[in-house]
Structures are given as C-alpha cells and as structure tokens.
Design a protein around this motif. Structure first.
Motif, mmCIF file in Angstrom:
data_model
loop_
_atom_site.group_PDB
_atom_site.id
_atom_site.type_symbol
_atom_site.label_atom_id
_atom_site.label_comp_id
_atom_site.label_asym_id
_atom_site.label_seq_id
_atom_site.Cartn_x
_atom_site.Cartn_y
_atom_site.Cartn_z
ATOM 1 N N LYS A 124 0.837 -1.202 0.000
ATOM 2 C CA LYS A 124 0.000 0.000 0.000
ATOM 3 C C LYS A 124 0.866 1.245 0.000
ATOM 4 C CE LYS A 124 -3.970 -1.874 2.591
ATOM 5 N NZ LYS A 124 -4.783 -1.703 3.824
ATOM 6 N N GLY A 125 0.313 2.340 -0.507
ATOM 7 C CA GLY A 125 0.976 3.624 -0.389
ATOM 8 C C GLY A 125 0.966 4.090 1.061
ATOM 9 N N LEU A 126 1.849 5.033 1.399
ATOM 10 C CA LEU A 126 1.944 5.481 2.785
ATOM 11 C C LEU A 126 0.644 6.113 3.260
ATOM 12 C CD1 LEU A 126 3.620 5.849 5.298
ATOM 13 C CD2 LEU A 126 4.599 7.928 4.306
ATOM 14 N N SER A 127 0.035 6.948 2.436
ATOM 15 C CA SER A 127 -1.224 7.593 2.825
ATOM 16 C C SER A 127 -2.342 6.566 2.980
ATOM 17 C CB SER A 127 -1.617 8.651 1.793
ATOM 18 O OG SER A 127 -1.750 8.066 0.508
ATOM 19 N N ALA A 128 -2.359 5.566 2.094
ATOM 20 C CA ALA A 128 -3.377 4.507 2.200
ATOM 21 C C ALA A 128 -3.168 3.682 3.460
ATOM 22 C CB ALA A 128 -3.331 3.612 0.967
ATOM 23 N N ALA A 129 -1.915 3.431 3.814
ATOM 24 C CA ALA A 129 -1.622 2.667 5.033
ATOM 25 C C ALA A 129 -2.056 3.440 6.269
ATOM 26 C CB ALA A 129 -0.130 2.352 5.101
ATOM 27 N N LEU A 130 -1.810 4.748 6.281
ATOM 28 C CA LEU A 130 -2.237 5.584 7.408
ATOM 29 C C LEU A 130 -3.756 5.717 7.433
ATOM 30 C CD1 LEU A 130 0.435 8.443 7.257
ATOM 31 C CD2 LEU A 130 0.345 6.561 8.888
ATOM 32 N N GLY A 131 -4.365 5.778 6.255
ATOM 33 C CA GLY A 131 -5.820 5.906 6.177
ATOM 34 C C GLY A 131 -6.553 4.694 6.709
ATOM 35 N N GLY A 132 -5.890 3.549 6.746
ATOM 36 C CA GLY A 132 -6.520 2.345 7.281
ATOM 37 C C GLY A 132 -6.535 2.291 8.796
ATOM 38 N N CYS A 133 -5.957 3.318 9.461
ATOM 39 C CA CYS A 133 -5.920 3.368 10.932
ATOM 40 C C CYS A 133 -6.856 4.483 11.405
ATOM 41 C CB CYS A 133 -4.500 3.640 11.422
ATOM 42 S SG CYS A 133 -3.285 2.432 10.841
ATOM 43 N N PRO A 134 -7.881 4.157 12.189
ATOM 44 C CA PRO A 134 -8.876 5.156 12.596
ATOM 45 C C PRO A 134 -8.326 6.256 13.490
ATOM 46 C CG PRO A 134 -9.214 3.087 13.769
ATOM 47 C CD PRO A 134 -8.186 2.822 12.718
ATOM 48 N N VAL A 135 -7.140 6.072 14.070
ATOM 49 C CA VAL A 135 -6.573 7.094 14.957
ATOM 50 C C VAL A 135 -6.247 8.372 14.199
ATOM 51 C CG1 VAL A 135 -4.572 7.655 16.400
ATOM 52 C CG2 VAL A 135 -5.671 5.433 16.596
ATOM 53 N N PHE A 136 -5.854 8.231 12.927
ATOM 54 C CA PHE A 136 -5.403 9.381 12.150
ATOM 55 C C PHE A 136 -6.586 10.084 11.493
ATOM 56 C CE2 PHE A 136 -1.856 6.217 11.717
ATOM 57 C CZ PHE A 136 -1.068 6.792 12.694
ATOM 58 N N PRO A 137 -6.751 11.394 11.731
ATOM 59 C CA PRO A 137 -7.840 12.132 11.090
ATOM 60 C C PRO A 137 -7.667 12.191 9.572
ATOM 61 C CG PRO A 137 -6.877 13.388 12.904
ATOM 62 C CD PRO A 137 -5.978 12.227 12.644
ATOM 63 N N ARG A 138 -8.753 12.514 8.891
ATOM 64 C CA ARG A 138 -8.736 12.587 7.424
ATOM 65 C C ARG A 138 -7.714 13.608 6.929
ATOM 66 N NH1 ARG A 138 -9.383 9.538 3.115
ATOM 67 N NH2 ARG A 138 -9.923 10.764 1.271
ATOM 68 N N MET A 139 -7.576 14.715 7.655
ATOM 69 C CA MET A 139 -6.634 15.751 7.239
ATOM 70 C C MET A 139 -5.199 15.224 7.206
ATOM 71 S SD MET A 139 -5.674 19.315 9.145
ATOM 72 C CE MET A 139 -4.689 18.406 10.319
ATOM 73 N N ILE A 140 -4.844 14.379 8.191
ATOM 74 C CA ILE A 140 -3.490 13.823 8.248
ATOM 75 C C ILE A 140 -3.244 12.927 7.036
ATOM 76 C CG2 ILE A 140 -1.919 12.420 9.609
ATOM 77 C CD1 ILE A 140 -2.720 15.106 10.869
ATOM 78 N N VAL A 141 -4.234 12.115 6.703
ATOM 79 C CA VAL A 141 -4.101 11.215 5.547
ATOM 80 C C VAL A 141 -3.949 12.024 4.261
ATOM 81 C CG1 VAL A 141 -5.222 9.373 4.243
ATOM 82 C CG2 VAL A 141 -5.440 9.435 6.729
ATOM 83 N N GLN A 142 -4.715 13.114 4.130
ATOM 84 C CA GLN A 142 -4.625 13.956 2.940
ATOM 85 C C GLN A 142 -3.253 14.620 2.838
ATOM 86 O OE1 GLN A 142 -7.990 16.544 3.433
ATOM 87 N NE2 GLN A 142 -9.415 15.118 2.456
#
Length: 405
Positions: free
Chosen positions: A319-337
């Motif tokens: 997975k891409g780094l943003s996709a990997a972070l997006g799969g964790c609910p702790v990180f807000p949407r803004m962080i993933v973007q």
C-alpha cells in the motif's frame, strides 16, 4: 553479529527471523542467497534477563533529554570541524556530566576505539539513546554525512525537550497547589483534629454528625498514617512496575487514552513525537518502512505504537503510505490527505513535520487552557475542604457557648 531481518519470499509472503553476519550488507547477501528479498535489517541486541532489567531500570536515574541534546550538538560541531569520532568522544567523555551519562559515553568511546562502528556503539545503550538515534547515526555513517545526522539528532532531542518543558511549566502550578493542599489537609486531619476531639470529649458537648465524621477520620489518620504512607509508596511502585510490564502496558495505555481531557492530551503528545520522528528519519534518508517502525517505537504509548505498526504492515504489503495511514482510525482525514500530498510531491518529510507541529501547537493550547481552568478549580476545592473542617470544629464551640448563655 546477529541481525533481525524482515524479508519477502519468492511467493510474496513475509519472512522474519535472525541471521549471523559480519555487517548488514553481508546479512542482505546471505538472505538473497536463500531466495529472500530483504525489506529491513537491524542489529539484534543481546537478550538479557527481563526481571533484572526491570529491577535495575526501575531505580536507575535516566539521562535528561537536555543533556543528551547538548552532547549530540557538541559531537556534531566537532565532527563538522573534522575531528575524528574517537577523539571527539574522548574529549566529550572528560567533560563534567551526570555519573550515568559519563559511564555511557566512556563505554561508547571504548567500543569505537576497539573498532566498532559508531552506530553499533550507540545501539549497545538502547535504554539511553533508543533505536532512532542508532538509525540516524547509521544513516550518517553510510552516506558520509555523519555531522548532519548528529545535528538532526540534536535538533530532534531539543524539540522533544521543548515540548516536555511546555507541558511541565503549564501543569507545575496546579500540581504544586494540589500537593500542598493534600499535605495540609492530611496534617490537619492527623494532628490538629484529634486535639479538638479530645478537648470536646472532656467538655461533654454533644457533637453534630459532621463533626463526628471529621473526628472519626482524624482518629483513623492518627492511628494509621504510617500504614497509609507505606500504602501510597507501594501503590506508586506497583504502578511503575505495571507500566514496565509487556502484558499490562497495552491495557493501561488504552485506559489512559480514554480519560476525559487528559487522554486527548496524551494522544496529541504521542502523535507529535511519532510524526516528528518520522519526519527526521525521512530527511536523513531512511526508508519508509524503517521510519514507520522507529516512529512507532517513539510513540511512548503501546496503543499508538500498535497503530503505527499496523500502518507499517500495510505499507510492507504494497500500500501507499497515505493509504496505510488511512486504514488506521486514529489518524484524522486531514493527516491522511497531507500524507497523500507529500507522496505526490515527494515532500513527505516536510508534510510529516507540519503534522507534528500542528499536533504540538494543539497540545500547547490545550495545556494552556487546562492550566487556566485548573487554577481556580483547585482554589475552590481547597477552600471547600478547609471550610468543611472549620465548620465541623466550630459548630460544637458555638453549641457549647449557647449552652452556657
């Protein structure tokens, strides 16, 4: 020397284990000969008795962040000036520092003189420096930019120390007021109240229910205060041991994150440390997977560490780094973007640095507001407790005066 490795098999499956090799390059070659594609190779520290480590670490004084930051700043300056690492360490080991840190620097100097790489010497003291420091030093040695890596470590430690100071300075006054109030109330209950109780007993005055309750508490404190002090110290020791337990720590950290107000502060502090670590490691040229693993170790909270490990597993699976972070609910949407923008523009380190700064500013503001709220609340609580004791003591006095009128 033993190395831990993570690799991919020909079928694309993950493989982990340990391998004996002279250095990391030799370990990678041995893995390729076995048909494995190396993903990450790290030195395996010597296994020690867990109980012994816990007991010794429990009472050992830790080296202060400010002291370590100053050491790396001085080492970076001397390295930039062209002074060899061994000579620099010899000079720095002779300077006045804490006894524990002097022993650590002297041991590192002895290892470097004996031929050990600087990163390996630092890695032998994980309780003092951690894996992040060893990784940054290793990256500097391999890329020929050791002075820059040492400067990055100094800046990284200085940023952590600044964050720690902000939190401590904001909470010092409320903590001091609470400590003085608790101590004063305990002294009044254990020493002053029993004297009033004996005086009223001699007068034969009928005591109101509130006064009797306060006097019972005073009598209990007077007879049991040594056991109470022992219980407090035993509880503090039990908490400290529980925090060092591999089994209990994840559960404790999970509960801490759910505490109103303080849980959110712990979350922001943990994420600020992790993303700041990640930014520093990526700027030093470390791979994404290694950076995620070390960022997880810097979280200081087992729940957050597990989240970063989960993101790392996703990145290792392709997975891409943003996709990997997006799969964790702790990180807000803004962080993933922001992580996605960093990936697309090749400025991931800068984006993670901004994320760490944002969490730090949010934490500082929350701590400031909490401090301003706690101050009047503590005054009200202390005033109410003293008021209850005063009323309990003076009610019988007023009753006695009225009976003589």
């Amino acid at each position: 020397m033993k190395f831990r490795y993570e690799a991919k098999t020909c079928g694309g499956e993950n493989a982990r284990g340990e391998i004996d090799a002279a250095d990391e390059r030799a370990a990678a070659s041995l893995l390729r000969e076995k048909g494995l594609t190396p993903i990450e190779i790290t030195p395996a520290g010597e296994k020690r008795d867990a109980a012994k480590i816990s007991f010794s670490a429990l009472f050992a004084r830790r080296v202060k962040l400010a002291e370590k930051a100053l050491f790396f700043r001085e080492l970076a300056t001397m390295t930039e000036a062209g002074v060899p690492a061994a000579a620099s360490l010899q000079i720095l080991s002779e300077q006045k520092r804490s006894r524990r840190f002097e022993a650590v620097i002297s041991d590192i100097y002895a290892r470097v003189v004996a031929g050990s790489p600087l990163a390996a010497a630092f890695a032998e003291h994980p309780e003092c420096f951690g894996a992040v420091v060893a990784a940054l030093v290793r990256a500097g040695e391999e890329s020929g930019t050791l002075d820059a890596s040492l400067a990055k470590i100094a800046s990284f430690l200085e940023a952590r120390e600044e964050l720690r100071r902000k939190i401590i300075s904001a909470l010092t006054y409320p903590a001091l007021v609470a400590s003085v109030a608790i101590f004063s109330l305990c002294v009044m209950t254990a020493v002053v109240i029993p004297q009033f109780e004996r005086a009223f007993r001699g007068l034969g005055v009928e005591l109101p229910p509130l006064t009797r309750a306060v006097f019972r508490a005073g009598a209990w404190m007077e007879s049991r205060w040594p056991a109470l002090i022992f219980l407090i110290f035993a509880l503090a020791l039990a908490v400290k041991l529980a925090l060092r337990s591999a089994r209990l720590r994840p559960h404790i950290d999970g509960v801490l994150l759910k505490i109103p107000v303080f849980g959110d502060m712990l979350l922001k502090a943990s994420l600020s440390r992790s993303f700041g670590t990640m930014a520093t490691l990526l700027r030093a040229g470390l791979p994404v997977l290694a950076s995620l693993r070390l960022a997880a170790s810097a979280a200081g909270n087992e729940k957050i560490r597990a989240t970063f490990e989960s993101a790392r597993d996703g990145a290792a699976a392709g997975k891409g780094l943003s996709a990997a972070l997006g799969g964790c609910p702790v990180f807000p949407r803004m962080i993933v973007q922001m992580a996605a923008v960093g990936e697309e523009t090749g400025r991931s380190a800068e984006m993670f640095e901004k994320i760490a700064g944002w969490y730090e500013s949010e934490l500082s503001e929350k701590v400031r507001r909490l401090s301003s709220i706690l101050e009047p609340v503590m005054v009200v609580i202390v005033g109410a407790a003293v008021g209850v004791m005063a009323v309990a003591v003076f009610m019988p006095v007023v009753s006695a005066i009225n009976s003589f009128i």
